[in-house]
Design a protein around this motif. Structure first.
Motif, PDB file in Angstrom:
ATOM      1  N   GLN B  70      -4.002   0.385   7.428  1.00  0.00           N
ATOM      2  CA  GLN B  70      -4.364   1.165   6.232  1.00  0.00           C
ATOM      3  C   GLN B  70      -5.672   0.656   5.650  1.00  0.00           C
ATOM      4  N   ARG B 106      -2.915   3.765  12.006  1.00  0.00           N
ATOM      5  CA  ARG B 106      -2.175   3.786  10.740  1.00  0.00           C
ATOM      6  C   ARG B 106      -1.032   4.791  10.792  1.00  0.00           C
ATOM      7  N   LYS B 110       3.001   4.207  10.753  1.00  0.00           N
ATOM      8  CA  LYS B 110       3.773   4.839   9.690  1.00  0.00           C
ATOM      9  C   LYS B 110       4.907   5.679  10.282  1.00  0.00           C
TER      10      LYS B 110
END
Lengths: 301, 239
Positions: B70, B106, B110
Motif C-alpha cells: 500500500q 497491493r 488484499k
C-alpha cells in the motif's frame, strides 16, 4: 470431495521427521538429505485440480543446495572469463562503467559459490565433480554454437548474462519450498535470490542502454532473445503467467486479475491486454530443477 | 551496517547453528489450518487511531506485506500524479510500470487476505505522509524510491521464514524478486552502477554476497515517519 479427509491424508503423507531439539550438529545437518518437506506445497498446488494425482516429490534440501552451487559456479566462471580472469579467455570489450558492473556481479557469484560450498560440506555431503563450460552453447564443438561470439561481443555476452540471471532468479524461487523447513537455509536462499534479481535487473538496464528493447523486469514487450523450442526459450516459458491462486476460507480461489480486481488505475485506463501484461510483469515465476538443469547443461560438457 | 550480525537471523545462527526450531512440523500444520480445516477466520487486527498490530500468524505476515505494498503504491501514485519537471519520457514510462506493479501487488494481497485484511473494516484507508521526501525533482524521487524499494526487499527477505503456508511462501517470493528488480532499477537511476552496492549486499564476511534482510521491527522503524500509526510488530517478531 471430502476435503477434510483429503487434508488429513496429506498431513499423513508429510512424513518429515521432526528434528530433535538441540540435536548434535552433524546429525541434524545429515537430515538435509532426507525427502519430504516439499510434499505439502506440491499437493496444495494440486488441490486446484483435485482429480489429478500429484506425484510425490522426493527432492531434498541437499538437492536444492547442489543445484544452487551448480548455478553459481557456472555464473562465476561466465563473468570471470568476461573479465579476463581465466587463462585462455580474453576479456569481453566492455566500457569502463560496464566492466565495473560485471566485476560487482562476479564478486557476488564467487561469494555465493563459497557460501553454498560451505553449506554442502557442512552437511557432510561432498561437492559435485568439476565440470567444463562452453558459453557458446556448442558443447565444445559437439553441436552448432548458439552464441559463437559470446566472448568477443558485449551484446551477445549480455544476452547470455540476462538468460542466466533471469533463469537464476526463477530457479531459486523454485527451490524455496524445499528449504522451508530450515530457517537458516531458507534465509540464505531468499537473500541470494534477491541478489540475483538485482543482477538480472541491472543486466537488462545495461542492454537497454546499449539499444536493446528490454525492461528491467521480465515483460512481454521485451524483444525476444531466444528461439521458440530451444533450451534457452525455456527460461521465459511460463513467465507470462497471469493465473495466481490464493486460499480463502476452505478453497483455492483464482485471483481475478482479469475481471474484478481494481488494478486498472491509470488515466486513461489501460486495455485489458495491457493490464494483464503488467500483471505478468509484477510476478516472477518459479522454474523447476529439471528446466534449470537443462539450461546449465547447455553450457557444460 | 545493514546486515549486522546482531540483527540478522543468518548472522546469529552462523555462530552456531542450533536447529532448535522444528519449522517443518509447524509449517505443515499451520498450512493445513490455512488451507481450510474449517477453522473460523482469524479476526483482523483492529487499528485504533494510534497503533496497528499484526497477528502472530500468516495473516499477520500477509497484512505486513500488504501495508508495505500500500505504501509503495501510494508513493508511486503520488509521483505519477505530478511528475517532476525533469522527468524524461523513459522515467515516466518506468514509473507507470512501478505504480501498476505495486497496485497489482497491493490488490493481490488484499484479495488474498479477504476479510482478514487489517483495513477490511475501515471506511478510510491509512493516509501516508511523504513530506519527508523531495518529490519535485528527478533526483529526489529516485532517492525516495530507492529507500522504499530497498526496505521492501529487506522486508520480504525477513518475512520468508515467518510465513508458514508454503503456498504463500512461494507467492511472496514471486513478489520479492520483482521488488528487487525495482530496487536495482531505481538505484541505478539514482546513482549509476549502485544496483547491488555494499549498503545492500554485504561485501565481506560470512554473509558476503547476500542481500539485505530486515525484521518486521526494523522495517517498522524505517517507515515510521511515513505512517499515521505506530506499527506493533511483537507478534511477527515471535514467528
Amino acid at each position: 470431495m471430502d476435503f477434510l479427509n483429503l487434508l488429513a491424508r496429506l498431513a499423513d503423507l508429510d512424513t518429515t521427521p521432526a528434528l530433535p531439539a538441540a540435536a548434535p550438529r552433524r546429525a541434524a545437518l545429515g537430515r538435509l538429505g532426507q525427502a519430504g518437506t516439499a510434499l505439502l506445497p506440491a499437493l496444495l498446488t494440486g488441490l486446484s485440480r483435485p482429480a489429478a494425482a500429484t506425484p510425490q516429490n522426493t527432492k531434498t534440501r541437499l538437492d536444492a543446495l547442489h543445484l544452487a552451487l551448480q548455478l553459481e559456479l557456472l555464473e562465476n566462471e561466465f563473468y570471470s572469463r568476461a573479465l579476463g580472469l581465466v587463462a585462455g579467455f580474453s576479456a569481453v570489450p566492455f566500457s569502463a562503467t560496464e566492466k565495473t558492473a560485471i566485476q560487482t556481479i562476479q564478486q557476488h557469484e564467487a561469494q555465493h559459490v563459497a557460501l553454498f560450498q560451505r553449506l554442502i560440506t557442512d552437511s557432510g555431503s561432498s561437492l559435485d565433480p568439476v565440470v567444463r563450460y562452453d558459453f557458446t552453447g556448442s558443447k565444445n564443438g559437439a553441436q552448432p554454437a548458439l552464441y559463437p561470439d559470446v566472448q568477443t561481443n558485449p551484446d551477445t555476452f549480455l544476452q547470455v548474462a540476462q538468460l542466466l540471471e533471469d533463469a537464476g532468479v526463477r530457479a531459486y524461487k523454485g527451490q524455496v519450498e524445499f528449504l522451508q523447513s530450515d530457517d537458516y537455509l531458507l534465509e540464505a536462499a531468499v537473500r541470494t535470490h534477491s541478489t540475483e534479481a538485482r543482477h538480472a535487473s541491472h543486466i537488462r538496464t545495461m542492454r537497454r542502454q546499449r539499444g536493446a528493447t528490454v525492461k528491467s523486469w521480465i515483460s512481454a514487450s521485451d524483444a525476444a532473445i531466444t528461439t521458440p523450442g530451444s533450451v534457452p526459450a525455456k527460461v521465459y516459458e511460463g513467465e507470462d503467467n497471469i493465473t495466481q491462486y490464493v486460499t480463502i476460507g476452505t478453497s483455492l480461489v483464482q485471483v481475478p486479475f482479469d475481471s474484478t480486481l481494481p488494478i486498472n488505475v491509470g488515466t486513461p485506463p489501460l486495455t485489458p491486454t495491457q493490464v494483464l501484461a503488467k500483471v505478468a510483469e509484477a510476478f516472477d515465476e518459479p522454474l523447476n530443477a529439471q528446466t534449470a538443469t537443462a539450461l546449465l547443461q547447455l553450457f557444460t560438457y | 551496517m545493514i546486515n549486522s550480525e546482531a540483527t540478522s537471523f543468518l548472522g546469529r545462527t552462523l555462530r552456531r547453528r542450533s536447529f532448535l526450531r522444528v519449522a517443518g512440523a509447524t509449517a505443515a500444520s499451520s498450512a493445513l489450518v490455512l488451507a481450510g480445516c474449517g477453522e473460523d477466520p482469524a479476526p483482523a487486527p483492529t487499528p485504533d487511531t494510534t497503533t496497528l498490530g499484526f497477528k502472530q500468524d500468516d495473516t499477520g505476515v500477509l497484512n505486513f506485506a500488504y501495508l508495505l505494498e500500500q505504501l509503495e503504491a501510494a508513493f508511486y501514485q503520488k509521483v505519477v500524479e505530478a511528475f517532476p519537471a525533469d522527468f524524461t519520457a523513459a522515467d515516466k514510462a518506468a514509473f507507470l510500470d512501478l505504480r501498476d506493479h505495486e497496485v497489482i501487488h497491493r490488490e493481490f494481497l488484499k484479495f488474498a487476505l479477504s476479510t482478514n485484511a487489517y483495513d477490511a473494516g475501515l471506511t478510510t484507508p491509512l493516509a501516508f505522509n511523504f513530506t519527508a521526501f523531495t518529490l519535485t525533482t528527478r533526483a529526489g524521487v529516485y532517492a525516495a524510491a530507492r529507500t522504499l524499494e530497498d526496505v521492501g526487499v529487506g522486508a520480504y527477505n525477513g518475512l520468508a521464514r515467518r510465513i508458514a503456508n508454503p503456498q504463500y511462501l512461494q507467492l511472496l517470493a514471486k513478489l520479492a524478486s520483482v521488488e528487487a528488480r525495482h530496487a536495482a532499477f531505481v538505484r541505478d537511476q539514482a546513482e549509476p552502477n549502485s544496483f547491488a552496492a555494499s549498503d545492500v549486499i554485504a561485501d565481506s564476511g560470512s554473509l558476503a554476497g547476500l542481500d539485505t534482510v530486515k525484521t518486521p521491527a526494523e522495517v517498522a522503524t524505517l517507515i515510521a515517519s511515513l505512517l499515521p500509526v505506530v506499527l506493533i510488530t511483537d507478534g511477527l517478531m515471535l514467528l
